[in-house]
Design a protein around this motif. Structure first.
Motif, PDB file in Angstrom:
ATOM      1  N   THR A  57       0.805  -1.223   0.000  1.00  0.00           N
ATOM      2  CA  THR A  57       0.000   0.000   0.000  1.00  0.00           C
ATOM      3  C   THR A  57       0.837   1.271   0.000  1.00  0.00           C
ATOM      4  OG1 THR A  57      -0.099  -0.069   2.405  1.00  0.00           O
ATOM      5  CG2 THR A  57      -1.924  -1.094   1.223  1.00  0.00           C
ATOM      6  N   SER A  58       2.014   1.197   0.624  1.00  0.00           N
ATOM      7  CA  SER A  58       2.834   2.404   0.760  1.00  0.00           C
ATOM      8  C   SER A  58       4.289   2.006   0.960  1.00  0.00           C
ATOM      9  CB  SER A  58       2.372   3.209   1.978  1.00  0.00           C
ATOM     10  OG  SER A  58       2.621   2.458   3.154  1.00  0.00           O
ATOM     11  N   GLY A  59       5.153   3.002   0.873  1.00  0.00           N
ATOM     12  CA  GLY A  59       6.568   2.751   1.126  1.00  0.00           C
ATOM     13  C   GLY A  59       6.793   2.292   2.554  1.00  0.00           C
ATOM     14  N   THR A  60       6.068   2.895   3.456  1.00  0.00           N
ATOM     15  CA  THR A  60       6.185   2.526   4.864  1.00  0.00           C
ATOM     16  C   THR A  60       5.811   1.064   5.068  1.00  0.00           C
ATOM     17  OG1 THR A  60       5.671   4.796   5.514  1.00  0.00           O
ATOM     18  CG2 THR A  60       5.356   3.089   7.186  1.00  0.00           C
ATOM     19  N   GLN A  61       4.689   0.651   4.468  1.00  0.00           N
ATOM     20  CA  GLN A  61       4.300  -0.756   4.600  1.00  0.00           C
ATOM     21  C   GLN A  61       5.364  -1.666   3.992  1.00  0.00           C
ATOM     22  OE1 GLN A  61       0.933  -2.681   2.371  1.00  0.00           O
ATOM     23  NE2 GLN A  61       0.072  -2.867   4.434  1.00  0.00           N
ATOM     24  N   GLY A  62       5.902  -1.275   2.847  1.00  0.00           N
ATOM     25  CA  GLY A  62       6.939  -2.086   2.192  1.00  0.00           C
ATOM     26  C   GLY A  62       8.164  -2.253   3.075  1.00  0.00           C
ATOM     27  N   ASN A  63       8.608  -1.154   3.678  1.00  0.00           N
ATOM     28  CA  ASN A  63       9.783  -1.232   4.546  1.00  0.00           C
ATOM     29  C   ASN A  63       9.499  -2.071   5.789  1.00  0.00           C
ATOM     30  OD1 ASN A  63      11.536   0.320   2.961  1.00  0.00           O
ATOM     31  ND2 ASN A  63      10.836   2.247   3.876  1.00  0.00           N
ATOM     32  N   GLN A  64       8.346  -1.866   6.397  1.00  0.00           N
ATOM     33  CA  GLN A  64       8.035  -2.594   7.625  1.00  0.00           C
ATOM     34  C   GLN A  64       7.862  -4.092   7.348  1.00  0.00           C
ATOM     35  OE1 GLN A  64       8.395  -1.384  10.640  1.00  0.00           O
ATOM     36  NE2 GLN A  64       8.919   0.592   9.742  1.00  0.00           N
ATOM     37  N   SER A  83      17.532   8.088   8.632  1.00  0.00           N
ATOM     38  CA  SER A  83      16.816   7.303   7.618  1.00  0.00           C
ATOM     39  C   SER A  83      15.310   7.371   7.862  1.00  0.00           C
ATOM     40  CB  SER A  83      17.283   5.845   7.659  1.00  0.00           C
ATOM     41  OG  SER A  83      16.997   5.265   8.909  1.00  0.00           O
ATOM     42  N   HIS A  84      14.570   7.178   6.793  1.00  0.00           N
ATOM     43  CA  HIS A  84      13.108   7.198   6.875  1.00  0.00           C
ATOM     44  C   HIS A  84      12.603   6.071   7.772  1.00  0.00           C
ATOM     45  CE1 HIS A  84       8.901   7.197   5.596  1.00  0.00           C
ATOM     46  NE2 HIS A  84       9.109   8.390   5.083  1.00  0.00           N
ATOM     47  N   ILE A  85      13.197   4.886   7.623  1.00  0.00           N
ATOM     48  CA  ILE A  85      12.721   3.729   8.392  1.00  0.00           C
ATOM     49  C   ILE A  85      12.850   3.987   9.890  1.00  0.00           C
ATOM     50  CG2 ILE A  85      13.111   1.275   8.907  1.00  0.00           C
ATOM     51  CD1 ILE A  85      13.991   0.870   6.046  1.00  0.00           C
ATOM     52  N   TYR A  88      10.815   8.162  10.426  1.00  0.00           N
ATOM     53  CA  TYR A  88       9.532   8.626   9.894  1.00  0.00           C
ATOM     54  C   TYR A  88       8.516   7.507   9.688  1.00  0.00           C
ATOM     55  CZ  TYR A  88      12.390  12.752   9.028  1.00  0.00           C
ATOM     56  OH  TYR A  88      13.232  13.822   9.175  1.00  0.00           O
ATOM     57  N   GLU A  89       8.701   6.407  10.391  1.00  0.00           N
ATOM     58  CA  GLU A  89       7.734   5.322  10.232  1.00  0.00           C
ATOM     59  C   GLU A  89       7.133   4.960  11.587  1.00  0.00           C
ATOM     60  OE1 GLU A  89       9.240   2.362   7.421  1.00  0.00           O
ATOM     61  OE2 GLU A  89       9.762   3.964   6.019  1.00  0.00           O
ATOM     62  N   THR A  90       6.908   6.014  12.372  1.00  0.00           N
ATOM     63  CA  THR A  90       6.207   5.949  13.658  1.00  0.00           C
ATOM     64  C   THR A  90       6.647   4.765  14.534  1.00  0.00           C
ATOM     65  OG1 THR A  90       4.346   4.789  12.649  1.00  0.00           O
ATOM     66  CG2 THR A  90       4.169   7.160  12.764  1.00  0.00           C
ATOM     67  N   LEU A 135      19.818   0.477   3.924  1.00  0.00           N
ATOM     68  CA  LEU A 135      20.354   1.655   3.238  1.00  0.00           C
ATOM     69  C   LEU A 135      19.187   2.443   2.662  1.00  0.00           C
ATOM     70  CD1 LEU A 135      23.335   0.088   1.216  1.00  0.00           C
ATOM     71  CD2 LEU A 135      23.443   1.277   3.428  1.00  0.00           C
ATOM     72  N   GLU A 136      19.435   3.692   2.343  1.00  0.00           N
ATOM     73  CA  GLU A 136      18.390   4.533   1.742  1.00  0.00           C
ATOM     74  C   GLU A 136      18.979   5.277   0.544  1.00  0.00           C
ATOM     75  OE1 GLU A 136      15.874   6.686   4.557  1.00  0.00           O
ATOM     76  OE2 GLU A 136      15.973   8.437   3.242  1.00  0.00           O
ATOM     77  N   ASN A 137      18.390   5.057  -0.637  1.00  0.00           N
ATOM     78  CA  ASN A 137      18.936   5.648  -1.869  1.00  0.00           C
ATOM     79  C   ASN A 137      17.788   5.966  -2.832  1.00  0.00           C
ATOM     80  OD1 ASN A 137      20.842   6.521  -3.688  1.00  0.00           O
ATOM     81  ND2 ASN A 137      21.554   4.480  -4.287  1.00  0.00           N
ATOM     82  N   PHE A 196      10.495   0.323  -3.434  1.00  0.00           N
ATOM     83  CA  PHE A 196      10.457   1.625  -4.123  1.00  0.00           C
ATOM     84  C   PHE A 196       9.012   2.094  -4.278  1.00  0.00           C
ATOM     85  CE2 PHE A 196      10.694  -1.412  -7.714  1.00  0.00           C
ATOM     86  CZ  PHE A 196       9.597  -1.015  -8.468  1.00  0.00           C
ATOM     87  N   CYS A 197       8.844   3.412  -4.315  1.00  0.00           N
ATOM     88  CA  CYS A 197       7.516   4.024  -4.367  1.00  0.00           C
ATOM     89  C   CYS A 197       7.074   4.289  -5.799  1.00  0.00           C
ATOM     90  CB  CYS A 197       7.515   5.353  -3.612  1.00  0.00           C
ATOM     91  SG  CYS A 197       7.705   5.177  -1.835  1.00  0.00           S
ATOM     92  N   LEU A 198       5.830   3.945  -6.081  1.00  0.00           N
ATOM     93  CA  LEU A 198       5.220   4.292  -7.369  1.00  0.00           C
ATOM     94  C   LEU A 198       4.548   5.662  -7.270  1.00  0.00           C
ATOM     95  CD1 LEU A 198       3.598   0.783  -7.887  1.00  0.00           C
ATOM     96  CD2 LEU A 198       5.525   1.705  -9.210  1.00  0.00           C
ATOM     97  N   SER A 199       4.323   6.103  -6.046  1.00  0.00           N
ATOM     98  CA  SER A 199       3.442   7.249  -5.787  1.00  0.00           C
ATOM     99  C   SER A 199       4.176   8.562  -5.590  1.00  0.00           C
ATOM    100  CB  SER A 199       2.625   6.954  -4.539  1.00  0.00           C
ATOM    101  OG  SER A 199       3.512   6.785  -3.443  1.00  0.00           O
ATOM    102  N   LYS A 200       5.472   8.585  -5.791  1.00  0.00           N
ATOM    103  CA  LYS A 200       6.199   9.853  -5.632  1.00  0.00           C
ATOM    104  C   LYS A 200       6.423  10.464  -7.008  1.00  0.00           C
ATOM    105  CE  LYS A 200       7.663   9.142  -1.013  1.00  0.00           C
ATOM    106  NZ  LYS A 200       8.692   8.899  -0.006  1.00  0.00           N
ATOM    107  N   GLY A 201       7.664  10.622  -7.428  1.00  0.00           N
ATOM    108  CA  GLY A 201       7.922  11.255  -8.725  1.00  0.00           C
ATOM    109  C   GLY A 201       7.303  10.528  -9.903  1.00  0.00           C
TER     110      GLY A 201
END
Ligand SMILES: *Cc1c(COP(=O)(O)O)cnc(C)c1O
Length: 348
Positions: A57-64, A83-85, A88-90, A135-137, A196-201
């Motif tokens: 559903t989201s990048g956050t869900q993918g990472n978790q 890092s976002h993980i 920024y992932e509560t 890693l975050e790239n 990777f996110c489909l919903s950003k750029g």
């Protein structure tokens, strides 16, 4: 319409995506019967050179889901301090996966190699097991910086020596690939799994991809179900993701050109502190401390001129370029910042 420089997440689906959404063949994806999702997952896996992929559903869900699939409760995960993980992932790491974060301060998103090596734990009854390196790239908090391939190679080599998997938070993986001028596989071959996110750029309305080995994705599919990410006729969303992957990657170059130009022109304004050289993709960060105002006030002034932006600290502003931002918008943004700076000067 305001010029929205807050994030590339504000991009809306293209006409072609809306057509694809309407025409999408769908089925129950929890039964594995959504042909559009099956196509998207296969396409995504091919693009990043992995055996299998999962639409989440989201990048956050993918990472978790990735952390859950790679680790056991009580394990430790090495990741960059900003890092976002981690940030920024509560706190999903600790609350959902039940693992402990071992953060390392990086430079432009790169955790120093000796620090990674030092953080890997010996097999000891007192200690958690080091179960994953993340890693975050591109690295968001450092202003969309790209991890160099040789850096990723070094991390990969260490991870093989210690038999620890590497997960890449590649929310903006394609910005990194376009920025480096390489096939995304050149990046993802240096990690075990990638999100990777489909919903950003890439402008899809929602969704991310998690990719990796087949047995890993099987596990991930189950964790996704547990987190409530088992969707039924998901092809409605996935159809836009296919268009995103087939048509929207190449144009990211334009966002990078715009960001660079914006940074170079902002660098000429007195009171703005920006490392224009360091702008490698579609995110720029700059300090406005020299103007004698804080982020809140600066953003308020931008808003008065119909420009939206996010704060990245008490005196730090973030601009993100994307499909909705034109060359003219860049010119307007520079003009507005110029005007705000001139006003601040008379006040000082
Ligand atoms: C946006 C982002 C995410 C999370 O994606 P969402 O779809 O917003 O949950 C993860 N990592 C990075 C680096 C991001 O920029």
């Amino acid at each position: 319409m305001p010029i929205d420089l807050r994030s590339d997440t504000v991009t809306t689906p293209t006409e072609k995506m809306r057509d694809a959404i309407r025409d999408a063949a769908v089925g129950d994806d929890v039964y594995g019967e959504d042909p559009t999702i099956n196509h998207l997952e296969q396409l995504a896996a091919e693009i990043v050179g992995k055996e299998a992929a999962l639409f989440v559903t989201s990048g956050t869900q993918g990472n978790q889901v990735a952390v859950l699939s790679h680790t056991q409760r009580g394990d430790e995960v090495i990741l960059e301090e900003y890092s976002h993980i981690f940030g920024y992932e509560t706190a999903g790491l600790s609350t959902i996966a039940g693992v402990q974060a071992r953060t390392i301060k990086g430079v432009n998103g790169q955790m120093p190699i000796p620090d990674i090596v030092a953080a890997i734990r010996e097999d000891d009854i007192h200690c958690p097991k080091t179960a994953l390196i993340c890693l975050e790239n591109t690295h968001g908090d450092s202003g969309g910086r790209i991890l160099p391939l040789n850096y990723m190679e070094e991390v990969y080599e260490i991870s093989r020596q210690h038999q620890i998997p590497v997960h890449l938070d590649g929310a903006r993986l394609f910005n990194a690939a376009v920025g480096l001028g390489v096939d995304p596989k050149e990046i993802t071959k240096l990690v075990d799994t990638v999100q990777f996110c489909l919903s950003k750029g890439l402008s899809a309305p929602m969704g991310s991809i998690l990719a990796g080995p087949k047995n890993f994705i099987e596990k991930a599919r189950k964790w996704r179900k547990m987190l409530g990410g088992g969707m039924r006729q998901a092809g409605i969303a996935g159809a836009a993701g296919i268009v995103a992957l087939e048509e929207m990657v190449g144009r990211l170059e334009e966002d990078h050109v715009h960001a660079k130009k914006l940074a170079q022109r902002l660098a000429l304004i007195e009171g703005i502190d920006i490392d224009a050289e360091g702008v490698e993709t579609n995110i720029i960060m700059f300090s406005i401390e020299g103007l004698g105002m804080d982020s809140e006030e600066f953003i308020e002034k931008l808003n008065e001129h119909q420009i939206l932006a996010n704060s990245a600290g008490p005196y730090r502003i973030r601009f993100v370029t994307h499909r909705g931002i034109t060359k003219e918008d860049i010119g307007t943004a520079v003009e507005v910042v110029n005007r705000i700076a001139a006003g601040a000067k008379t006040r000082l």
